[in-house]
Design an enzyme around this catalytic site. Structure first.
Site, PDB file in Angstrom:
ATOM      1  N   VAL A  99      -7.148  55.607  66.428  1.00 19.75           N
ATOM      2  CA  VAL A  99      -6.100  56.323  65.707  1.00 19.75           C
ATOM      3  C   VAL A  99      -6.283  56.141  64.205  1.00 19.75           C
ATOM      4  O   VAL A  99      -6.893  55.179  63.752  1.00 19.75           O
ATOM      5  CB  VAL A  99      -4.693  55.852  66.137  1.00 19.75           C
ATOM      6  CG1 VAL A  99      -4.442  56.189  67.594  1.00 19.75           C
ATOM      7  CG2 VAL A  99      -4.513  54.367  65.900  1.00 19.75           C
ATOM      8  N   CYS A 100      -5.758  57.089  63.454  1.00 21.84           N
ATOM      9  CA  CYS A 100      -5.820  57.014  61.998  1.00 21.84           C
ATOM     10  C   CYS A 100      -5.009  55.813  61.512  1.00 21.84           C
ATOM     11  O   CYS A 100      -3.978  55.520  62.112  1.00 21.84           O
ATOM     12  CB  CYS A 100      -5.289  58.305  61.383  1.00 21.84           C
ATOM     13  SG  CYS A 100      -6.389  59.695  61.712  1.00 21.84           S
ATOM     14  N   PRO A 101      -5.456  55.131  60.501  1.00 26.19           N
ATOM     15  CA  PRO A 101      -6.551  55.454  59.579  1.00 26.19           C
ATOM     16  C   PRO A 101      -7.891  54.826  59.945  1.00 26.19           C
ATOM     17  O   PRO A 101      -8.804  54.817  59.129  1.00 26.19           O
ATOM     18  CB  PRO A 101      -6.048  54.875  58.269  1.00 26.19           C
ATOM     19  CG  PRO A 101      -5.366  53.606  58.693  1.00 26.19           C
ATOM     20  CD  PRO A 101      -4.697  53.966  60.012  1.00 26.19           C
TER      21      PRO A 101
END
Length: 75
Positions: A12-14
């Site tokens: 998942v981001c970041p």
């Protein structure tokens, strides 16, 4: 020129951007980093970061329903 592949699918981001920054930092000018990811936020974050740092995007494509591959050439 070296081409390195970074597979950050499922992260998942970041984290895709963080890993891309770390990988590119170890590379020399002209080398290419092929990043495969499925985080929709990274579709904007990675190209924006590359542009801000002066790196070139040499390839960018969707690979499947919700995954992308982007190639960044180090400045």
């Amino acid at each position: 020129m070296v081409i390195k592949k970074l597979d950050v699918v499922t992260q998942v981001c970041p984290f895709p951007l963080i890993e891309a920054k770390a990988a590119l930092a170890e590379m020399v000018s002209g080398d290419e980093l092929v990043i495969e990811f499925d985080c929709t936020q990274a579709t904007e974050a990675i190209p924006q970061w590359a542009a801000e740092e002066g790196h070139a995007i040499t390839d960018y494509q969707q690979i499947g329903d919700a995954a992308w591959s982007i190639t960044v050439q180090k400045a």
